[in-house]
Structures are given as structure tokens and as C-alpha cells.
Design a protein around this motif. Structure first.
Motif, mmCIF file in Angstrom:
data_model
loop_
_atom_site.group_PDB
_atom_site.id
_atom_site.type_symbol
_atom_site.label_atom_id
_atom_site.label_comp_id
_atom_site.label_asym_id
_atom_site.label_seq_id
_atom_site.Cartn_x
_atom_site.Cartn_y
_atom_site.Cartn_z
ATOM 1 N N ASP A 125 1.024 -1.177 -0.237
ATOM 2 C CA ASP A 125 -0.420 -0.050 -0.026
ATOM 3 C C ASP A 125 0.876 1.008 -0.280
ATOM 4 N N ARG A 165 2.103 1.898 -3.441
ATOM 5 C CA ARG A 165 0.866 2.007 -3.993
ATOM 6 C C ARG A 165 1.173 3.571 -3.838
ATOM 7 N N ASP A 166 0.691 4.379 -2.698
ATOM 8 C CA ASP A 166 0.944 5.233 -2.019
ATOM 9 C C ASP A 166 2.009 6.551 -2.759
ATOM 10 N N VAL A 210 1.862 7.316 -6.944
ATOM 11 C CA VAL A 210 0.472 7.540 -7.876
ATOM 12 C C VAL A 210 1.514 9.072 -7.443
ATOM 13 N N HIS A 258 -3.200 1.472 -10.105
ATOM 14 C CA HIS A 258 -4.336 0.181 -10.013
ATOM 15 C C HIS A 258 -3.733 0.227 -9.082
ATOM 16 N N PRO A 259 -5.064 -0.850 -8.429
ATOM 17 C CA PRO A 259 -5.034 -1.292 -7.336
ATOM 18 C C PRO A 259 -3.979 -2.866 -6.734
ATOM 19 N N GLN A 260 -3.802 -3.188 -8.419
ATOM 20 C CA GLN A 260 -2.495 -4.779 -7.968
ATOM 21 C C GLN A 260 -1.320 -3.917 -9.103
ATOM 22 N N GLN A 303 3.594 -4.918 -11.245
ATOM 23 C CA GLN A 303 2.925 -5.285 -10.368
ATOM 24 C C GLN A 303 3.855 -4.569 -8.754
ATOM 25 N N TYR A 304 2.994 -3.967 -7.199
ATOM 26 C CA TYR A 304 3.669 -3.242 -6.786
ATOM 27 C C TYR A 304 4.438 -4.219 -6.086
#
Length: 95
Positions: free
Chosen positions: A11, A14-15, A18, A47-49, A68-69
Motif C-alpha cells: 500500500d 502504491r501511494d 500515485v 491501479h490497485p494491483q 505489480q507492486y
């Protein structure tokens, strides 16, 4: 690292990505069998994944690549700022 900790790190990755949407980045990806690909591109979507980069290829072509993250978490993909050459996730690179 426990599953809950891994989910929190993903998470955080991802943040951070973004926040870097639209930024030119250098990607170093381990494709397996001693094959490492380095390229430059613009982070276009998170995206989320997964996240998507538009990468410049030969003769001015632009392709879209997704990662992917978890690839960043495991060290399969490394991202760095193109201008400063600094890793976006230095703590993960050291582990």
C-alpha cells in the motif's frame, strides 16, 4: 515479514507511485535467466494491483508495460528518478 506487514508495504509503494504519476522514471526489471532489462518511461497509471508505464522503444515507438507492486517489494523491479538517479524505494533495495 508477515502478510499484514507485506500488505502495508505494498500500500505504501502504491501511494508513493500515485504521487509520481506523470513522472519520467528509469525501470530496471529482472526478467529471469540472467536477463535484466533497463528502460525509461513515464508512469501513467497506478491501479490497485499494478502500475502502467509508457516506455520509449527504438524508432520512436511507445509501448505500455505493466508491473505489480509486489515486483518492487521482492526486488524484481527497481524504479529510480531519471534526473537524480536516486531509487524511489532505497529501503527495499537494501533488504
Amino acid at each position: 515479514m508477515e502478510m499484514i506487514d507485506q500488505a502495508q508495504v505494498v500500500d505504501e509503494i502504491r501511494d508513493k507511485l500515485v504521487d509520481h504519476t506523470g513522472t519520467r522514471l528509469k525501470v530496471k526489471a529482472n526478467m529471469g535467466r540472467s536477463r535484466i532489462v533497463e528502460c525509461e518511461g513515464v508512469l501513467t497509471q497506478a491501479h490497485p494491483q499494478l502500475f502502467i508505464m509508457e516506455v520509449e522503444k527504438k524508432r520512436g515507438r511507445v509501448t505500455r508495460q505493466s508491473y505489480q507492486y509486489v515486483d518492487i517489494l521482492t526486488g524484481m523491479v527497481e524504479l529510480s528518478n531519471l534526473e537524480t538517479e536516486e531509487s524511489l524505494f532505497p529501503a527495499l533495495a537494501e533488504e
